[in-house]
Enzyme design. Structure first.
Site, PDB file in Angstrom:
ATOM      1  N   HIS A 147     -65.288 -12.244  -8.642  1.00 14.06           N
ATOM      2  CA  HIS A 147     -64.852 -11.102  -7.822  1.00 14.06           C
ATOM      3  C   HIS A 147     -63.328 -11.054  -7.826  1.00 14.06           C
ATOM      4  CE1 HIS A 147     -64.060  -8.650  -4.270  1.00 14.06           C
ATOM      5  NE2 HIS A 147     -65.309  -8.220  -4.373  1.00 14.06           N
ATOM      6  N   CYS A 164     -65.197  -4.642  -9.011  1.00 14.90           N
ATOM      7  CA  CYS A 164     -65.109  -4.108  -7.644  1.00 14.90           C
ATOM      8  C   CYS A 164     -64.021  -3.034  -7.598  1.00 14.90           C
ATOM      9  CB  CYS A 164     -64.805  -5.253  -6.679  1.00 14.90           C
ATOM     10  SG  CYS A 164     -64.522  -4.688  -4.986  1.00 14.90           S
ATOM     11  N   HIS A 200     -69.451  -3.510  -7.545  1.00 12.32           N
ATOM     12  CA  HIS A 200     -69.218  -3.111  -6.151  1.00 12.32           C
ATOM     13  C   HIS A 200     -68.534  -1.747  -6.191  1.00 12.32           C
ATOM     14  CE1 HIS A 200     -68.806  -7.448  -4.288  1.00 12.32           C
ATOM     15  NE2 HIS A 200     -70.010  -7.206  -4.774  1.00 12.32           N
ATOM     16  N   ASP A 228     -70.206  -0.989  -1.732  1.00 20.31           N
ATOM     17  CA  ASP A 228     -69.423  -2.030  -1.088  1.00 20.31           C
ATOM     18  C   ASP A 228     -68.852  -1.475   0.204  1.00 20.31           C
ATOM     19  OD1 ASP A 228     -68.322  -4.520  -0.862  1.00 20.31           O
ATOM     20  OD2 ASP A 228     -66.529  -4.029  -1.992  1.00 20.31           O
ATOM     21  N   HIS A 229     -69.144  -2.100   1.262  1.00 19.45           N
ATOM     22  CA  HIS A 229     -68.680  -1.702   2.599  1.00 19.45           C
ATOM     23  C   HIS A 229     -69.171  -0.295   2.930  1.00 19.45           C
ATOM     24  CE1 HIS A 229     -65.044  -4.599   1.950  1.00 19.45           C
ATOM     25  NE2 HIS A 229     -66.213  -5.161   1.770  1.00 19.45           N
ATOM     26  N   TYR A 286     -69.963  -4.054   6.887  1.00 21.90           N
ATOM     27  CA  TYR A 286     -71.364  -4.138   6.460  1.00 21.90           C
ATOM     28  C   TYR A 286     -72.332  -3.480   7.441  1.00 21.90           C
ATOM     29  CZ  TYR A 286     -69.679  -6.877   2.626  1.00 21.90           C
ATOM     30  OH  TYR A 286     -69.042  -7.255   1.469  1.00 21.90           O
TER      31      TYR A 286
HETATM   32  C1  DNO Z   1     -66.010  -8.435   0.679  1.00 21.14           C
HETATM   33  C2  DNO Z   1     -66.609  -8.966  -0.551  1.00 21.14           C
HETATM   34  C3  DNO Z   1     -65.995 -10.274  -0.991  1.00 21.14           C
HETATM   35  C4  DNO Z   1     -66.892 -10.953  -2.002  1.00 21.14           C
HETATM   36  C5  DNO Z   1     -66.430 -12.312  -2.439  1.00 21.14           C
HETATM   37  C6  DNO Z   1     -67.187 -12.757  -3.653  1.00 21.14           C
HETATM   38  O1  DNO Z   1     -66.591  -7.646   1.334  1.00 21.14           O
HETATM   39  O2  DNO Z   1     -66.610  -8.049  -1.548  1.00 21.14           O
HETATM   40  O3  DNO Z   1     -65.845 -11.104   0.082  1.00 21.14           O
HETATM   41  O4  DNO Z   1     -68.156 -11.130  -1.471  1.00 21.14           O
HETATM   42  O5  DNO Z   1     -65.085 -12.326  -2.702  1.00 21.14           O
HETATM   43  O6  DNO Z   1     -66.988 -14.102  -3.878  1.00 21.14           O
END
Ligand code: DNO
Length: 389
Positions: free
Chosen positions: A235, A273, A300, A347-348, A364
């Site tokens: 990530h 991401c 993501h 993501d989020h 989340y």
């Molecule tokens: C945040 C996430 C990160 C991710 C880690 C993966 O919301 O995208 O915390 O889970 O960095 O190791």
């Protein structure tokens, strides 16, 4: 559908249930055994217990987020050799249980960093935000990190002083809590003493050294992952630049190139991401897919809106600075070409509607992510129908 639609689930204590996630249209969840201490082995028994809970709810578990890398491994001290051996054992165990992708990161001490976890948007929903002046004020005047002033320009320091003067005691407390929240999904925060002591342990580790440590780790674990058919997905840094004097080494295209080239293997890949990489204007998100698409093992999707002052907030999934149409099209082109289906998650999400009255993990919330996923799913279908059939 080309994308395997998933949502992150923090385990049985997550206020968003597996049934909520199933109703959102996902086929799977991504999760981790958060109760196992970092550095220890994930046993087959523990993995299977979690897997059966997920499967009983009608969902799949193929992606781990995250199998964390210990601070000892990042610093190459203490128990790091044992932790690497444990990591290999965990990889073999998760593969034996049928999992496919292992997400991890190599950010020292802290994972993401935000100054505000309830930034009110025009429509009344709430988003995560990083405000540079508030962050600098935190670093200089709340944390009082020795030598911090060397990292900022005179103007940045003056702006931070002015910003700090506007903060009430309660706002200072909130800023401190947000900045040291540590890990997503965790309610624990560091004390200033703990974080200052932890920062000190990185005094002799610059970006070049941290990269060496990452590459050493990869040399050790990637062959194991490859042999058992797993894919590793790193990530990127969030945000993608150094913070609190700590090096960050998964932020730019050059960083991605270096880490993929150091161990060429189908098992050495990326968690792409858009929210993290997209904070830097010099990261061209579409060209990253065009260059490294075959190495993207997990996706993501989210968008941020940045401004000239270096602030950013998490925008709607189809808004903000990320051209989500172009990103989605480029990702689908890779999947179409390779005849693969890559796992993705919204993501989020914003805190909105009922989320506003519930306690959720920052970023989340159930409904906010459902909205993001629904928009992304529609975008995907439109592109597939118009471009790939
Ligand atoms: C945040 C996430 C990160 C991710 C880690 C993966 O919301 O995208 O915390 O889970 O960095 O190791």
């Amino acid at each position: 559908m080309y994308m395997q639609q998933t949502m992150r689930w923090f385990g049985p204590k997550d206020p968003v249930s597996l049934s909520d996630i199933l109703q959102s249209g996902c086929t799977g969840v991504v999760t981790a055994l958060h109760h196992i201490p970092v550095g220890a082995v994930w046993t087959i028994e523990e993995i299977n217990i979690r897997k059966s809970i997920i499967e009983a709810a009608g969902l799949e578990w193929k992606v781990i987020e995250s199998l964390p890398v210990s601070e000892d491994i990042k610093k190459q001290n203490g128990d790091y050799l044992q932790h690497i051996e444990n990591y290999k054992t965990s990889l073999r165990n998760v593969a034996a249980c049928g999992l496919e992708v292992v997400t991890y990161n190599f950010m020292p001490i802290l994972d993401w960093m935000r100054t505000d976890i309830a930034f009110t948007l025009k429509d009344g929903s709430k988003a995560l935000r990083f405000e540079k002046a508030a962050f600098i004020a935190f670093d200089l005047f709340i944390l009082q990190r020795p030598g911090a002033e060397k990292d900022y320009t005179r103007i940045e320091i003056e702006t931070a002083i002015q910003r700090f003067e506007t903060l009430t005691e309660a706002e200072k407390e909130t800023l401190y809590t947000n900045a040291l929240l540590g890990l997503p999904g965790s309610e624990e925060r560091f004390t200033p003493e703990q974080i200052l002591a932890a920062l000190k342990t990185y005094a002799t580790i610059d970006a070049a050294k941290l990269k060496q440590h990452l590459f050493y780790f990869l040399q050790e674990v990637v062959p194991v992952a490859e042999a058992c058919g797993l894919k590793m997905a790193i990530h990127p840094d969030d945000p993608p630049y150094p913070l609190l004097g700590l090096p960050r080494i998964v932020s730019t295209v050059k960083d991605l190139e270096d880490l993929l080239n150091c161990i060429p293997s189908p098992a050495n890949g990326l968690c792409y991401c858009t929210g993290s990489l997209g904070v830097r204007e010099d990261n061209n998100l579409v060209s990253i897919i065009e260059r490294f698409g075959n190495q993207i093992h997990f996706i993501h999707l989210r968008s941020t809106r940045r401004d000239a002052a270096g602030n950013f907030y998490e925008a709607d999934h189809l808004d903000g600075d990320v051209d989500m149409y172009a990103v989605m099209k480029a990702l689908l082109a890779v999947m179409h070409h390779n005849k693969t289906s890559v796992p993705v998650r919204p993501d989020h999400g914003h805190q909105m509607l009922d989320d506003l009255h519930k306690k959720t993990y920052p970023g989340y919330s159930g409904i906010g992510r459902l909205k993001g996923l629904a928009e992304l799913r529609g975008l995907e279908l439109g592109i597939i129908k118009s471009c790939f059939t």
